[in-house]
Design an enzyme around this catalytic site. Structure first.
Site, mmCIF file in Angstrom:
data_model
loop_
_atom_site.group_PDB
_atom_site.id
_atom_site.type_symbol
_atom_site.label_atom_id
_atom_site.label_comp_id
_atom_site.label_asym_id
_atom_site.label_seq_id
_atom_site.Cartn_x
_atom_site.Cartn_y
_atom_site.Cartn_z
ATOM 1 N N ASP A 178 0.727 -1.236 -0.029
ATOM 2 C CA ASP A 178 -0.189 -0.135 0.031
ATOM 3 C C ASP A 178 0.887 1.125 0.004
ATOM 4 O O ASP A 178 2.238 1.188 0.296
ATOM 5 C CB ASP A 178 -0.915 -0.033 1.205
ATOM 6 C CG ASP A 178 -0.244 0.229 2.749
ATOM 7 O OD1 ASP A 178 0.998 -0.627 2.754
ATOM 8 O OD2 ASP A 178 -0.718 0.782 3.617
ATOM 9 N N GLU A 191 -0.001 -1.029 5.623
ATOM 10 C CA GLU A 191 1.208 -0.661 6.486
ATOM 11 C C GLU A 191 0.791 0.722 7.108
ATOM 12 O O GLU A 191 1.261 0.991 8.038
ATOM 13 C CB GLU A 191 2.522 -1.078 5.660
ATOM 14 C CG GLU A 191 3.611 -0.691 6.890
ATOM 15 C CD GLU A 191 4.349 0.385 6.908
ATOM 16 O OE1 GLU A 191 5.202 0.606 7.834
ATOM 17 O OE2 GLU A 191 3.840 1.431 6.214
HETATM 18 ZN ZN LIG Z 1 6.514 2.519 4.160
#
Ligand SMILES: [Zn+2]
Length: 377
Positions: free
Chosen positions: A76, A137
């Site tokens: 992401d 994340e």
């Molecule tokens: Zn990162």
């Protein structure tokens, strides 16, 4: 030296749209690339747990040697990561200024793929390789947090997701708690009988104005950006009956973090008591701090890999967390590897190509150095 394969792959992947919860287009491409390298790729069920469309990719290639090594980065990116148009200038890649570049963390993905291609392509015996490409994340390490750790056998891992030049390793990160205080006062007519009310807004203001915050000590910080107060109606002629304080605390040291959390709780309670207000304080562990010493196997291998490439070995502890926090808390020694990016999370994000290309070589050197220490099965 320019590495056209890494360059082309970087352009391909940053121009594939991705966001936290919408990593599917990248995941499809990475699955194919990993399968071509002989990996068995599975997607776990982490996505729906956060309302996303895509899970973590976990790829395994059984090795010829005993031992297992994990390599990881995330799929992401922060907004705005759609429609990225990279522009090269003097050996550095930028976006066109309207989006991020997404070198955080596509540069890490590409470094790992390059390291795998070089080492698997060489035909040398290798340990079991575990590649983890996580989701979400950027939303508090969501993907790593909910992934099942029992699918991994590695005790050493490298997370290619750190700013700085090749040869820089992040061997520690702070832990974080999310802190919240909900204050309940008592409404009263503001003109007729303000003394009959208990002012939640004033209680909140007193808590915040007397709270130790910001840089608490050299390794501990806190921040309370969300303050709210009000009354049941939209009128301003009623004493405030509710208020909310929301923020975070971080420290590189677990005890200092826990001490601050306890201080926050006690401080809120004390001020609320002085005002006669009710207060509910909630504290939630978000992730734990870690610090890996230079004697640890993961660091010894990192230093040897740098020596092999003639790269200066450098370590740093930053103020932010990454997936390494989660793996370290579960017992894997996991350090961050820099891949040449800077100013990430902004439209000025940039990637120094020389460092990026070297991070691919560094990944190969880490795998080889780890393999040199493994016994044949
Ligand atoms: Zn990162």
């Amino acid at each position: 030296m320019r590495n056209q394969r890494m360059y082309d792959e970087f352009l391909e992947l940053v121009q594939t749209d991705s966001a936290s919860g919408k990593e599917d287009a990248i995941a499809v491409k990475l699955t194919r690339k990993l399968e071509e390298l002989g990996f068995t790729v599975t997607m776990d069920d982490a996505g729906p747990k956060f309302g996303g469309v895509c899970g973590n990719l976990i790829a395994v290639r059984e090795g010829e040697l005993e031992g297992a090594l994990m390599l990881s980065s995330h799929m992401d990116r922060v907004p705005n990561g759609f429609g990225i148009k990279p522009v090269e200038k003097d050996g550095v890649l930028y976006s066109d200024g309207t989006t991020i570049l997404a070198a955080d963390d596509i540069s890490g993905v590409c470094a790992i793929l390059e390291g795998l291609r070089c080492t698997i392509g060489s035909g040398r015996p290798l340990p079991r390789l575990e590649v983890v490409f996580t989701i979400q994340e950027e939303l508090c390490l969501g993907g790593a947090k909910v992934m099942d750790p029992s699918v991994l056998k590695a005790h050493v891992g490298y997370i290619f997701d750190s700013p700085g030049g090749a040869g820089r390793f992040i061997n520690g990160a702070p832990g974080r708690y999310i802190l919240k205080a909900e204050i309940t006062g008592k409404p009263a007519h503001a003109g007729n009988a303000p003394e009959k009310g208990i002012d939640a807004a004033k209680t909140m203001a007193d808590i915040i104005s007397t709270l130790k915050q910001g840089r608490v000590d050299e390794i501990t910080t806190s921040n309370f950006p969300h303050l709210e107060s009000g009354v049941g109606s939209a009128n301003i002629n009623v004493v405030s009956d509710h208020a909310l304080i929301e923020g975070e605390a971080r420290s590189r040291d677990l005890q200092r973090l826990l001490d601050y959390v306890e201080y926050f709780r006690a401080h809120c309670q004390k001020v609320a008591d002085e005002h006669g207000a009710k207060i509910k304080v909630t504290t939630e562990e978000n992730f734990l701090p870690f610090l890996i010493t230079e004697e640890d196997e993961s660091m010894v291998i990192a230093k040897a890999a740098c020596d092999k490439l003639g790269l200066p070995f450098e370590t740093a502890v930053l103020g932010g967390a990454f997936d390494g926090n989660i793996h370290n808390a579960r017992g894997m020694a996991c350090i961050g590897v820099a891949t040449g990016y800077a100013k990430n999370h902004t439209t000025e994000e940039q990637l120094t190509l020389e460092d990026f290309f070297r991070s691919g070589q560094l990944c190969a050197a880490l795998i080889e150095t780890f393999a040199d220490r493994c016994k044949a099965q």
